[in-house]
Write a protein that holds these residues in place. Sequence first.
Motif, short mmCIF file in Angstrom:
data_model
loop_
_atom_site.label_atom_id
_atom_site.label_comp_id
_atom_site.label_asym_id
_atom_site.label_seq_id
_atom_site.Cartn_x
_atom_site.Cartn_y
_atom_site.Cartn_z
N ILE A 13 13.81 5.76 2.00
CA ILE A 13 15.24 5.61 2.27
C ILE A 13 16.01 5.61 0.95
N MET A 24 16.42 -3.76 7.74
CA MET A 24 15.94 -2.56 8.45
C MET A 24 14.72 -2.90 9.30
N ASP A 45 18.17 1.37 15.23
CA ASP A 45 17.77 0.01 14.89
C ASP A 45 18.01 -0.89 16.10
N TYR A 53 18.23 5.72 11.64
CA TYR A 53 17.52 6.20 10.45
C TYR A 53 16.88 7.54 10.75
N VAL A 66 20.02 6.21 5.99
CA VAL A 66 20.58 5.28 6.96
C VAL A 66 21.80 5.95 7.57
#
Length: 166
Positions: A13, A24, A45, A53, A66
């Motif tokens: 990420i 996360m 999420d 993501y 993200v």
Amino acid sequence: MRPLTEDDIRSAIVNASSDEMRVMAVPADVLLADWDHLDFYAWRDPRSRDRGYIVIEVDGEPRGIVLRAANGSSHARAAMCNLCHTMQPADQVTMFSARKAGEAGEHGDSIGTYICADLSCHENVRLAAPLAPNEIRASVDRRIDGTRHRTESFVSRVLETAGSRR
């Protein structure tokens, strides 16, 4: 896509703040993923409805971003995902934005596009029949290749400023 662990995903990420990385939530089924049949790994999420993501291989290395889902709703009846080019009911396509990596992201620069709300593009393109009557009928292989290319392009645009600073 090569198999990734939770640590691999976290280190891939590139546009997350330290707070975003701390909260996360990587899906528990990451260990069961069929990596040979994934063009990219994407999820929403479960702790934050507005966050998602995407992790994809760019130049042989896993790179992830993200995403933030826009709030609000559309009055349209149908919408098209810009990654998989699938027509769906409007409530199943969401505007997602991604803060650019590096200095540009620190200054608030972001990129947005419409994506399947559940980030299931890699599954949608593998359906043999089109999902809507007016959808362009392309071979499944061409749809898979196109989705992968558009996803890689989107992630690469988020990474543009990060590459020169590495």
